[in-house]
Design an enzyme around this catalytic site. Structure first.
Site, mmCIF file in Angstrom:
data_model
loop_
_atom_site.group_PDB
_atom_site.id
_atom_site.type_symbol
_atom_site.label_atom_id
_atom_site.label_comp_id
_atom_site.label_asym_id
_atom_site.label_seq_id
_atom_site.Cartn_x
_atom_site.Cartn_y
_atom_site.Cartn_z
ATOM 1 N N LYS A 1 0.826 -1.225 0.000
ATOM 2 C CA LYS A 1 0.000 0.000 0.000
ATOM 3 C C LYS A 1 0.849 1.260 0.000
ATOM 4 C CE LYS A 1 -2.472 -0.268 3.745
ATOM 5 N NZ LYS A 1 -2.146 -1.596 4.246
ATOM 6 N N ARG B 1 -9.567 1.941 8.535
ATOM 7 C CA ARG B 1 -9.250 0.549 8.880
ATOM 8 C C ARG B 1 -10.392 -0.119 9.625
ATOM 9 N NH1 ARG B 1 -3.399 1.235 8.726
ATOM 10 N NH2 ARG B 1 -2.256 -0.695 9.043
ATOM 11 N N ARG C 1 11.052 -7.211 3.940
ATOM 12 C CA ARG C 1 11.070 -5.766 4.181
ATOM 13 C C ARG C 1 11.994 -5.435 5.360
ATOM 14 N NH1 ARG C 1 5.400 -2.677 4.189
ATOM 15 N NH2 ARG C 1 5.174 -3.017 6.397
ATOM 16 N N ARG D 1 11.175 -1.208 11.124
ATOM 17 C CA ARG D 1 9.965 -0.915 11.897
ATOM 18 C C ARG D 1 9.766 -1.947 12.990
ATOM 19 N NH1 ARG D 1 4.947 0.289 8.009
ATOM 20 N NH2 ARG D 1 3.928 -0.657 9.786
ATOM 21 N N ARG E 1 -1.141 -7.885 13.418
ATOM 22 C CA ARG E 1 -1.630 -6.884 12.465
ATOM 23 C C ARG E 1 -2.555 -7.532 11.434
ATOM 24 N NH1 ARG E 1 3.724 -4.620 10.293
ATOM 25 N NH2 ARG E 1 2.450 -3.228 9.034
#
Ligand code: AMP
Length: 195
Positions: A13, A88, A127, A139, A150
């Site tokens: 995204k 969300r 990532r 992160r 998540r």
């Protein structure tokens, strides 16, 4: 051009929102980025959301709605924006509709990146590794355990947002597993109808 970009965590995204925003010359409004900035700055808001984000849970609706409503009123968003990571929950989607209606505006389209869940875990590991290699900060919520939380939050709270926008006739689904450039082109093609 006022857009919402939907999709599970790790679907790409952020990358696609950046590209689409650039191409259509509108700002990318990423609630994740705004909240991370608040945490980094040590603000009251940041202190409030830090633990929630580190667990991979969702920040309360009223908090995130206030952040977005404020950001939409900045001058650079006058001609449009790409919302990335918001809404969300259905309550956030309803609040967004109210905020837009109060300003006499509405969404042009909602784009969803569809990605197989098994692929997501592999992507999120990549990532974190890539950021580590480049010496960039990783992160804290990009680790497999938090990522599962998540994904769980996405399934329970965010997946219904798809139906909300489908019923409004705004939803366009794009295969997020294609190469990044192809995904961008498909998104841009959908959006050419609104430009
Ligand atoms: P993201 O960068 O979009 O993956 O967001 C990172 C984290 O910020 C999420 O896991 C949530 O804890 C929080 N967050 C971002 N956007 C929202 C939102 N719209 N509603 C609730 N929490 C959010």
């Amino acid at each position: 051009m006022r857009l919402v970009l939907l999709g599970p965590p790790g679907a790409g995204k952020g990358t696609q929102a950046t590209r689409i925003a650039k191409r259509f010359a509108v700002p990318q409004l990423s609630t994740g980025d705004m909240l991370r900035e608040a945490v980094a700055s040590g603000s009251v808001l940041g202190a409030h959301v830090k633990d929630i984000m580190e667990r991979g849970d969702l920040v309360p609706d009223d908090v995130v709605i206030a952040v977005v409503a404020d950001r939409m009123d900045h001058l650079d968003a006058a001609n449009g924006f790409v919302l990335d990571g918001f809404p969300r929950t259905v309550a956030q989607a309803e609040a967004l509709d109210r905020e837009l209606a109060a300003r006499g505006i509405g969404l042009d389209a909602v784009l969803e990146l569809e990605v197989d869940e098994d692929v997501l875990l592999v992507r999120i590991k990549g990532r974190a590794e890539e950021a580590g290699k480049k010496g960039q900060p990783v992160r804290r919520d990009d680790n497999p355990e938090v990522f599962k939380a998540r994904l769980k939050a996405y399934r329970a709270q965010t997946a219904p947002v798809t139906e909300y926008y489908r019923s409004q006739g705004l939803l366009h689904i794009v295969d997020g597993l294609q190469p990044i450039d192809l995904v961008t082109e498909e998104l841009a093609e959908v959006l050419s109808a609104f430009a």
